[in-house]
Design a protein around this motif. Structure first.
Motif, mmCIF file in Angstrom:
data_model
loop_
_atom_site.group_PDB
_atom_site.id
_atom_site.type_symbol
_atom_site.label_atom_id
_atom_site.label_comp_id
_atom_site.label_asym_id
_atom_site.label_seq_id
_atom_site.Cartn_x
_atom_site.Cartn_y
_atom_site.Cartn_z
ATOM 1 N N SER A 171 0.852 -1.242 -0.006
ATOM 2 C CA SER A 171 0.106 0.188 -0.039
ATOM 3 C C SER A 171 0.990 1.350 -0.067
ATOM 4 O O SER A 171 1.783 1.494 0.926
ATOM 5 C CB SER A 171 -0.895 0.105 1.161
ATOM 6 O OG SER A 171 -1.354 1.543 1.326
ATOM 7 N N PRO A 172 0.714 2.278 -0.914
ATOM 8 C CA PRO A 172 1.500 3.408 -1.028
ATOM 9 C C PRO A 172 1.273 4.291 0.508
ATOM 10 O O PRO A 172 2.170 4.835 0.794
ATOM 11 C CB PRO A 172 0.753 4.116 -2.169
ATOM 12 C CG PRO A 172 0.328 3.197 -3.178
ATOM 13 C CD PRO A 172 -0.228 2.076 -2.139
ATOM 14 N N LYS A 173 -0.006 4.011 0.697
ATOM 15 C CA LYS A 173 -0.353 4.807 2.287
ATOM 16 C C LYS A 173 0.423 4.180 3.326
ATOM 17 O O LYS A 173 1.110 5.068 3.971
ATOM 18 C CB LYS A 173 -1.879 4.902 2.314
ATOM 19 C CG LYS A 173 -2.457 5.460 3.668
ATOM 20 C CD LYS A 173 -3.627 5.391 4.003
ATOM 21 C CE LYS A 173 -3.931 5.999 5.403
ATOM 22 N NZ LYS A 173 -5.393 6.073 5.609
ATOM 23 N N LYS A 174 0.573 3.003 3.359
ATOM 24 C CA LYS A 174 1.472 2.067 4.409
ATOM 25 C C LYS A 174 2.876 2.719 4.079
ATOM 26 O O LYS A 174 3.512 2.751 5.428
ATOM 27 C CB LYS A 174 1.287 0.877 4.152
ATOM 28 C CG LYS A 174 1.969 -0.133 5.325
ATOM 29 C CD LYS A 174 1.516 0.504 6.733
ATOM 30 C CE LYS A 174 2.392 -0.372 7.809
ATOM 31 N NZ LYS A 174 2.005 -0.229 9.176
ATOM 32 N N ARG A 175 3.534 2.650 3.020
ATOM 33 C CA ARG A 175 4.744 3.107 2.811
ATOM 34 C C ARG A 175 4.939 4.576 3.289
ATOM 35 O O ARG A 175 5.967 5.140 3.876
ATOM 36 C CB ARG A 175 5.060 3.230 1.286
ATOM 37 C CG ARG A 175 5.170 1.820 0.732
ATOM 38 C CD ARG A 175 5.985 1.608 -0.560
ATOM 39 N NE ARG A 175 5.263 2.372 -1.681
ATOM 40 C CZ ARG A 175 4.480 1.664 -2.449
ATOM 41 N NH1 ARG A 175 4.226 0.310 -2.368
ATOM 42 N NH2 ARG A 175 3.684 2.084 -3.569
ATOM 43 N N ARG A 176 4.116 5.535 3.021
ATOM 44 C CA ARG A 176 4.094 6.742 3.651
ATOM 45 C C ARG A 176 4.155 7.061 4.859
ATOM 46 O O ARG A 176 4.893 7.579 5.518
ATOM 47 C CB ARG A 176 2.867 7.706 2.875
ATOM 48 C CG ARG A 176 2.908 9.260 3.384
ATOM 49 C CD ARG A 176 2.186 10.220 2.476
ATOM 50 N NE ARG A 176 0.680 9.593 2.695
ATOM 51 C CZ ARG A 176 -0.153 9.634 3.555
ATOM 52 N NH1 ARG A 176 0.187 10.148 4.813
ATOM 53 N NH2 ARG A 176 -1.219 8.984 3.622
ATOM 54 N N LEU A 177 3.091 6.321 5.729
ATOM 55 C CA LEU A 177 3.149 6.336 7.006
ATOM 56 C C LEU A 177 4.371 5.694 7.798
ATOM 57 O O LEU A 177 4.943 6.126 8.895
ATOM 58 C CB LEU A 177 1.878 5.281 7.671
ATOM 59 C CG LEU A 177 0.743 5.907 7.277
ATOM 60 C CD1 LEU A 177 -0.447 4.759 7.504
ATOM 61 C CD2 LEU A 177 0.278 7.238 8.180
#
Length: 467
Positions: A171-177
């Protein structure tokens, strides 16, 4: 926004500088640093450009500028001391849709050169739109002290692990977090202090213990203050930059909303007189739903969320659904607006107490404890009272305050469009009507209003046309 800020890749591409003096030399050095292949058109060159020529860094055309020099170039800078020549360069480049900058002449530019803070690969470009290059340089100097050279090394070092993180999290969001947490933790300090092996071990351990599941969301209940972005707290700014979605009220100024992370989703939940986009109960459950979807939700409210902001109702619902939340107080309108209007809410000679009330009309009546309000040596601050102003003033007089009691109404306080109207309980309704006051406003009643003329310090620039 007068110019679109972009970063242009000119590595290995031809750029043209017209001029052979000191300014042309500075621009040439900048283009060379960015990897450009620089051509210089000028009958003569100064010593610095001459050195570049001897070293083979530039190509020199020892002649006057002609449009033929624009063949196959991707960018042009005109730096001569002849405006007619600079204008010819600008017109020729514009005809070919080639970006052109004319030094110190914004009217002839299709792009402008910013003041640059270089922490490669981190670059910060600061521009005044050509209006004040010196101010842009002063701002860059201030940022120099806030962003040390080590940030460039941090960016380079973190880049080595991008593929590791990408493979670990789908998930791109998980990477960002993950990156947000890593870059705000011990990893950064290890890199700054040169402990690269420790930093690598820390990051890899963190990757091993992370799951690919999105965490439960959280709600940030943040007070945006009375309208001026300078009055935001540091904590509010930090949370505004990490939220995934913002749910904001009508009283949140556009200038403050612009400071939220740009890719955050925005949901308007404003309330106006007799017009609610979302009922309060719907807002409460919207916050719950968004948090359960794993989002970090910024609930942005004008003023302070716990003073006529219904923040207590919202976090009560969050608590019932076991949603994590945190509250960031804001400067309430009473404090901020009174300060900017030059009206102290308390003063040893005039008022020993202050009371906040809401003046919202319901069925043309206002249900307040008038006897408690109409007391001497007390300041009354009335939120949302513009439409009920005649009733408010009438009732305060009826319950014992002299008709001559000083009173003020302030529109859009703390912002550049602030307006202040001063009168008495007897005269203020008519004065506010003739001044065409519009929400948001704040009403202040009490002897402290007398101090406005003496203590007013803020000089807003207000255009009656609303601009």
């Amino acid at each position: 926004m007068d110019f679109l800020p972009i970063f242009l890749n000119i590595k290995g591409r031809s750029c043209l500088v017209v001029g052979g003096g000191e300014v042309a030399a500075r621009k040439t050095a900048l283009l060379l640093k960015a990897g450009g292949q620089v051509r210089v058109v000028s009958p003569i060159l100064n010593d610095e450009l001459g050195n570049h020529l001897q070293l083979g860094n530039i190509i020199h055309y020892a002649e006057a500028f002609d449009s033929k020099h624009l063949n196959n170039v991707v960018l042009v800078i005109a730096a001569t001391n002849e405006r007619s020549v600079n204008q010819y360069v600008s017109e020729s480049a514009n005809q070919l849709s080639i970006p052109v900058n004319v030094v110190d002449d914004p009217a002839l530019c299709s792009f402008i050169m910013p003041s640059i803070l270089d922490r490669s690969p981190i670059l910060v470009a600061i521009s005044s739109g050509g209006t004040s290059p010196v101010l842009a340089r002063l701002l860059r100097a201030r940022l120099e002290t806030l962003i040390p050279e080590a940030y460039g090394h941090l960016a380079t070092y973190a880049a080595k692990f991008r593929e590791h993180v990408k493979r670990r999290f789908s998930s791109p969001k998980k990477r960002r977090l993950f990156w947000e947490r890593i870059l705000q933790g011990p990893f950064t300090e290890m890199v700054f202090s040169g402990k690269n092996r420790s930093a690598q071990a820390y990051l890899l351990r963190s990757l091993e213990h992370e799951t690919d599941e999105l965490p439960c969301g959280e709600v940030y209940l943040v007070g945006a203050g009375p309208g001026n972005p300078d009055l935001l707290t540091f904590r509010a700014m930090r949370l505004m930059q990490q939220a995934d979605v913002v749910v904001y009220d009508r009283l949140v100024s556009p200038a403050i909303l612009d400071m939220v992370r740009r890719d955050a989703a925005r949901i308007y939940a404003g309330k106006e007189r007799d017009k609610h986009v979302l009922p309060q109960e719907s807002i409460n459950h919207l916050l719950v739903r968004l948090a359960k979807e794993g989002k970090r939700v910024l609930r942005l409210k004008g003023g302070d969320p716990f003073i006529f902001g219904r923040g207590g109702e919202e976090i009560e619902t969050l608590s019932q659904h076991h949603i994590p939340f945190q509250v960031v107080p804001g400067i309430t309108a009473a404090s901020g607006v009174a300060s900017y209007a030059g009206i102290p809410l308390t003063h040893r000679d005039y008022a020993q107490s202050c009371i906040f009330v809401t003046g919202h009309l319901k069925n043309n009546t206002i249900n307040l404890d008038w006897s408690a309000l109409a007391r001497p040596q007390q300041t009354i601050v009335i939120y949302m009272g513009l439409h009920g102003l005649p009733v408010l003033c009438e009732q305060l007089i009826t319950h014992g305050l002299p008709a001559s009691t000083p009173a003020a109404i302030v529109q859009q306080g703390t912002t550049h469009r602030q307006r202040v109207v001063i009168g008495s309980l007897e005269t203020l309704p008519a004065l506010a009507s003739s001044a065409n006051m519009i929400p948001p406003t704040l009403i202040i009643v009490g002897e402290v209003v007398k101090l406005h003329q003496k203590l007013a310090w803020f000089e807003p620039v207000y255009d009656l046309n609303g601009k």
